[in-house]
Structures are given as structure tokens and as C-alpha cells.
Design a protein around this motif. Structure first.
Motif, short mmCIF file in Angstrom:
data_model
loop_
_atom_site.label_atom_id
_atom_site.label_comp_id
_atom_site.label_asym_id
_atom_site.label_seq_id
_atom_site.Cartn_x
_atom_site.Cartn_y
_atom_site.Cartn_z
N GLN A 1 19.52 87.23 6.63
CA GLN A 1 19.08 87.19 5.24
C GLN A 1 19.79 86.09 4.44
OE1 GLN A 1 16.79 88.72 3.56
NE2 GLN A 1 16.15 90.47 4.76
N ASP A 2 21.02 85.78 4.83
CA ASP A 2 21.78 84.79 4.08
C ASP A 2 21.25 83.37 4.28
OD1 ASP A 2 23.37 86.75 3.13
OD2 ASP A 2 25.07 86.36 4.46
N LEU A 3 20.40 83.17 5.27
CA LEU A 3 19.84 81.85 5.54
C LEU A 3 18.59 81.56 4.72
CD1 LEU A 3 20.16 81.81 9.44
CD2 LEU A 3 21.75 80.85 7.77
N ARG A 4 18.06 82.58 4.04
CA ARG A 4 16.78 82.41 3.36
C ARG A 4 16.82 81.34 2.27
NH1 ARG A 4 13.38 87.90 2.49
NH2 ARG A 4 11.89 86.27 1.92
N LYS A 5 17.95 81.23 1.59
CA LYS A 5 18.05 80.26 0.49
C LYS A 5 17.94 78.82 0.96
CE LYS A 5 22.23 81.81 -0.19
NZ LYS A 5 23.58 82.07 -0.76
N TYR A 6 18.15 78.60 2.25
CA TYR A 6 18.13 77.24 2.79
C TYR A 6 16.78 76.89 3.43
CZ TYR A 6 23.16 78.01 2.40
OH TYR A 6 24.42 78.33 1.94
N ILE A 7 15.86 77.84 3.50
CA ILE A 7 14.63 77.62 4.25
C ILE A 7 13.76 76.54 3.62
CG2 ILE A 7 12.44 78.67 4.94
CD1 ILE A 7 13.95 81.25 5.45
N ILE A 8 13.57 76.59 2.30
CA ILE A 8 12.68 75.62 1.64
C ILE A 8 13.18 74.19 1.80
CG2 ILE A 8 11.73 74.87 -0.58
CD1 ILE A 8 11.51 77.78 -1.38
N PRO A 9 14.46 73.90 1.48
CA PRO A 9 14.91 72.51 1.68
C PRO A 9 14.86 72.07 3.14
CG PRO A 9 16.75 73.94 1.05
CD PRO A 9 15.51 74.71 0.82
N ILE A 10 15.18 72.98 4.07
CA ILE A 10 15.13 72.61 5.49
C ILE A 10 13.69 72.35 5.92
CG2 ILE A 10 15.52 73.46 7.83
CD1 ILE A 10 17.96 74.92 6.84
N TYR A 11 12.75 73.14 5.39
CA TYR A 11 11.34 72.93 5.73
C TYR A 11 10.88 71.53 5.31
CZ TYR A 11 6.25 73.37 5.47
OH TYR A 11 4.90 73.15 5.61
N PHE A 12 11.18 71.16 4.07
CA PHE A 12 10.73 69.85 3.60
C PHE A 12 11.49 68.71 4.29
CE2 PHE A 12 9.08 72.38 0.04
CZ PHE A 12 7.78 71.87 0.00
N PHE A 13 12.74 68.94 4.66
CA PHE A 13 13.46 67.93 5.44
C PHE A 13 12.80 67.76 6.81
CE2 PHE A 13 16.73 66.92 8.62
CZ PHE A 13 17.17 65.70 8.12
N THR A 14 12.34 68.85 7.39
CA THR A 14 11.64 68.78 8.68
C THR A 14 10.35 67.99 8.55
OG1 THR A 14 12.57 70.92 9.32
CG2 THR A 14 10.65 70.14 10.54
N ILE A 15 9.61 68.22 7.46
CA ILE A 15 8.38 67.46 7.23
C ILE A 15 8.68 65.97 7.12
CG2 ILE A 15 6.47 67.08 5.62
CD1 ILE A 15 6.27 69.68 7.24
N LEU A 16 9.77 65.63 6.43
CA LEU A 16 10.15 64.22 6.30
C LEU A 16 10.50 63.61 7.65
CD1 LEU A 16 12.33 64.29 3.03
CD2 LEU A 16 10.01 63.39 3.31
N THR A 17 11.20 64.36 8.49
CA THR A 17 11.54 63.83 9.81
C THR A 17 10.29 63.63 10.66
OG1 THR A 17 11.93 66.05 10.70
CG2 THR A 17 13.83 64.88 9.80
N LEU A 18 9.31 64.53 10.54
CA LEU A 18 8.07 64.36 11.29
C LEU A 18 7.30 63.15 10.79
CD1 LEU A 18 6.85 68.09 11.55
CD2 LEU A 18 7.83 66.68 13.37
N LEU A 19 7.32 62.93 9.48
CA LEU A 19 6.69 61.72 8.93
C LEU A 19 7.39 60.46 9.44
CD1 LEU A 19 6.10 62.77 5.21
CD2 LEU A 19 4.33 62.06 6.84
N TYR A 20 8.71 60.50 9.47
CA TYR A 20 9.48 59.35 9.94
C TYR A 20 9.19 59.06 11.41
CZ TYR A 20 13.42 56.27 10.88
OH TYR A 20 14.18 55.20 11.25
N VAL A 21 9.05 60.12 12.21
CA VAL A 21 8.75 59.94 13.63
C VAL A 21 7.43 59.20 13.81
CG1 VAL A 21 8.05 61.17 15.72
CG2 VAL A 21 10.10 61.85 14.51
N ASN A 22 6.42 59.57 13.00
CA ASN A 22 5.10 58.95 13.14
C ASN A 22 5.10 57.48 12.75
OD1 ASN A 22 3.49 61.16 14.08
ND2 ASN A 22 3.66 62.09 12.07
N PHE A 23 6.07 57.06 11.94
CA PHE A 23 6.12 55.66 11.53
C PHE A 23 7.15 54.84 12.31
CE2 PHE A 23 4.22 57.58 7.73
CZ PHE A 23 3.13 56.73 7.55
N SER A 24 8.29 55.45 12.62
CA SER A 24 9.39 54.69 13.21
C SER A 24 10.05 55.39 14.39
CB SER A 24 10.46 54.40 12.14
OG SER A 24 9.91 53.71 11.04
#
Length: 424
Positions: free
Chosen positions: A78-101
Motif C-alpha cells: 500500500q505504501d507504494l501507491r503514491k509513486y505509481i502515477i509518476p512511475i507510470y508516466f516515466f515508463t511511458i517516456l522511456t518507451l517513447l525514447y526507445v522508439n526514437f533512440s
């Protein structure tokens, strides 16, 4: 399962328990331990006489992952829930970066390189998606299709970014995770069937168009019987959606899918069409497994494995090496170990203290079930070649590390569930 009550913790802290070892779920420890060490022998066998020793990297990642499992087991999920949203969007950014570079290999751009190490963000994305969906579906009660919008949107972003890498196999895992968690959270199974039936609609539109005149009315009837009000509108929407799928599937097949992806699906139906090309992996894998007989040729003794008849056998086709060297008995034992692990995860999901924890565990179980079934079916010729690894056995550093992180989260839920039962 989801009714032991909820609790609130203000700060992230390590749970200290004098009886740590008594709370350890040894199934989650022992089963992966056996699978990884058996896999090390098989990887060494596939690479003997080549001067390559990936088996020791497999073992190092497993031992490091075991340490992560122990650490995560002490952290209340339960203590990890506060970090889920920022980690999710960071993951999206890494996937975007992979597709370009990102770094490309074998016709796909899936990796990031850090100081000589290659990381596959799509593997982490599976686990992050599970956490995000669990947070969304927590306490959700499905009374209308509008409740599906947010889970589908959250799943769509990583799915499309992984699909265009291209990585068809991992993108399919996202779909399995979504359906498994939606069903566990209370979505009526009729809804799941209507969504899943789009695959049948797509196949009919490409292989047998006249079948759509029977199939789509059946979907309309099921929609009217199972969907909530307004029934007429939702039934018409369901019919329209399936008709749209039928219309765009031929275009998707010819335009979106890569040549090798189309070949894999076609050759699955008849591998003999191209025995030295696209059907080679599947045919040789079946021969290798069949040659093992009842007890196999013995570890490090497989001749087809030694002669490298199956390319990349230490990764996606590790099960064929298992079949050749340990035979039917060895493959049956490994399948039984996977069954024990998955059964234990489902039991943990039932006993979880909160809906959120239960959903996380069932998402991880869905991920494992889908990957195990698709990989084994692929190697024995009952499914197309998708590039989905066999958990804990296929060589792949990022995938193995993520599998152990997943077990750490499950072990955290298991320990907390045990402590609740002791206090009841």
C-alpha cells in the motif's frame, strides 16, 4: 479475498518482524530457485562448444533478484501507491525514447543502453501497468461500460508504444493482464467475451467473410442480453464496433503488420510451407522435444541442442532443450512447478488484505500464465512464434529481473495476509 478490511500507513517504512523466516512463503522461493538452476544447465548446454557462457549471467541476475525479493517482501504494498502515477508516466517516456533512440537488434528497437548494459523498458512496463490498473480498479464496481474507459486508456498507451517497436509478443501480454485484472475486479464475464470476440471477428473478416453474417448477429444478441442500460444503444455500439474491426482487419494485416509477423502467423498454420525459413524454428523445436522421448538424452547430452539446430534456443526456445534433454518426465515436472507457483499466487490473491493488493497479485499471475502457455504452445507447435520468453527459464536479464521483482511484491502481500490471519 478482498474483505479483510483496509488500513492506512502514513510513511514508507520497513516492516520488522522477529519471525521473518516463519512468514516466508517457501513456494515462491523454492519454485523459481529450481527453475532458474535447471535453466542455467540448459543454457550452458545450448551454448557448449561456442565459447559463450550466458548461464552465469542468468544465475547472477537470479541471485540479485532474490535479494530484491527479500527486500520488497518487507515493504507494505500500500505504501507504494503514491509513486505509481509518476512511475507510470516515466515508463511511458522511456518507451517513447526507445522508439526514437533505442538500440536495435533482430529487426526491433526495444532496448536502452547504459554503460554497456542493455535494458528492455517494455518488461518493466508490464509490471508498472499491473500496479496502475490495480490502483484504478481498486473498489470499482462495474455497473456500466464507462467503467472500462480508464483501464483501457491506461493500457493503450504502453500497448501501442510497445507494438510499434515492433514487439507483438509483449503487447499481447498487456492484453492478457488487462483482461485478467478486469475479470478479477468484478467485470461480468459476458463483457470479457464480447471484447475477446473481436479476435474471432478479425479472423473471420480475413479468412471467411460470409461467416460475419452469422457471427455479428450473435454478438448483437449476446450484447443485448448481458449489457446494462441503455441496452439498445450499447447493442448497436457493439455491433458497430465489431463491424469496424471486420472492416479494418484486412488493412491492418497488409499495412501495419511487418512481413515477418505475417509470416509467423501464416506458417503457424502450416510450417512445412517454408521448412528452411520461417517454419524452421517450429519444426526443429518439435523434432527436438519429440527426440527426448520419456526420460530424455540427459543434461548436456542433447545432440540437436549441441549441433545448434534451433537458433536462439537459450532464449525463447529453451523449452525445446528441456524436452530433448529431460524428456516427457522433465517437461511434465517443469509444467507442474509452474502450476504450483501460479496456484500459490492465486491463493495469495484470495487471502490479500485489500482489493489493491489482490489485484496486483492476480495481474502478476495473469502475466505468468499467459507467458507460460504461449511459450510452451509455441515450442510444441500449437501456437505461432511470438517471441514471448518462458518465465525464469529463458535467458533475458531484464525479463528475469522483472519476474523476481514481481515475486517480491507477491511475497509482501503474502506476509501481510499471514499476519492478519494470525491476529484474527
Amino acid at each position: 479475498m478482498m474483505g479483510f478490511g483496509r488500513y492506512k500507513i502514513s510513511n514508507l517504512k520497513i516492516v520488522r518482524n522477529k519471525q521473518n523466516w516463519k512468514d516466508i512463503d517457501f513456494v515462491i522461493w523454492i519454485v523459481p530457485f529450481i527453475l532458474v538452476h535447471l535453466s542455467c544447465l540448459l543454457i550452458a548446454s545450448t551454448q557448449r562448444n561456442l565459447g559463450i557462457a550466458d548461464w552465469y549471467q542468468h544465475a547472477i541476475i537470479a541471485y540479485l533478484g532474490s535479494l530484491i525479493v527479500y527486500i520488497l517482501a518487507q515493504v507494505p504494498l500500500q505504501d507504494l501507491r503514491k509513486y505509481i502515477i509518476p512511475i507510470y508516466f516515466f515508463t511511458i517516456l522511456t518507451l517513447l525514447y526507445v522508439n526514437f533512440s533505442g538500440t536495435s537488434a533482430l529487426g526491433a528497437q526495444r532496448w536502452l543502453s547504459f554503460a554497456g548494459l542493455y535494458v528492455q523498458p517494455s518488461e518493466f512496463a508490464k509490471l508498472i501497468l499491473i500496479l496502475a490498473l490495480a490502483s484504478i480498479l481498486d473498489r470499482k464496481r462495474f455497473s456500466g461500460l464507462s467503467h472500462l474507459i480508464k483501464p483501457f486508456l491506461v493500457s493503450f498507451l504502453p500497448w501501442i508504444l510497445v507494438f510499434i517497436q515492433p514487439d507483438l509478443g509483449t503487447s499481447l501480454v498487456f492484453g492478457a493482464i488487462l483482461l485478467g485484472m478486469l475479470y478479477w475486479s468484478g467485470m461480468p464475464y459476458e463483457w470479457a467475451f464480447i471484447v475477446f470476440a473481436t479476435l474471432v471477428t478479425g479472423l473471420l473478416s480475413y479468412l471467411y467473410k460470409f461467416g460475419l453474417f452469422i457471427w455479428i448477429p450473435i454478438i448483437g444478441f449476446l450484447s443485448y442480453k448481458s449489457l446494462p442500460n441503455p441496452k439498445k444503444f450499447l447493442t448497436l455500439f457493439s455491433i458497430f464496433f465489431h463491424s469496424l474491426i471486420a472492416k479494418i482487419t484486412p488493412w491492418f494485416w497488409e499495412t501495419v503488420l511487418r512481413d515477418y509477423q505475417r509470416d509467423r502467423l501464416i506458417i503457424f498454420l502450416d510450417p512445412s510451407q517454408d521448412p528452411l525459413g520461417g517454419g524452421y524454428h517450429m519444426l526443429q523445436s518439435k523434432i527436438g522435444i519429440g527426440s527426448g522421448g520419456l526420460i530424455g538424452s540427459g543434461l548436456m547430452q542433447g545432440q540437436l541442442t549441441k549441433l545448434k539446430f534451433i537458433p536462439e534456443q537459450h532464449t525463447d526456445f529453451i523449452f525445446s532443450a528441456l524436452g530433448e534433454e529431460t524428456g516427457f518426465i522433465g517437461t511434465l515436472l517443469v509444467i507442474f512447478l509452474f502450476f504450483i507457483l501460479v496456484f500459490r499466487l492465486i491463493k495469495i490473491a484470495f487471502d490479500a488484505r485489500t482489493d489493491f493488493e489482490s489485484l496486483v497479485v492476480i495481474g502478476i499471475a495473469s502475466m505468468f500464465i499467459f507467458q507460460i502457455m504461449v511459450n510452451i504452445f509455441m515450442t510444441i507447435g500449437l501456437g505461432p512464434v511470438t517471441g514471448i520468453p518462458l518465465p525464469f527459464m529463458s535467458y533475458g536479464r531484464t525479463a528475469l529481473f522483472v519476474n523476481f521483482i514481481s515475486l517480491g511484491l507477491c511475497l509482501s502481500v503474502s506476509r501481510r495476509g499471514q499476519s492478519i490471519r494470525k491476529n484474527l
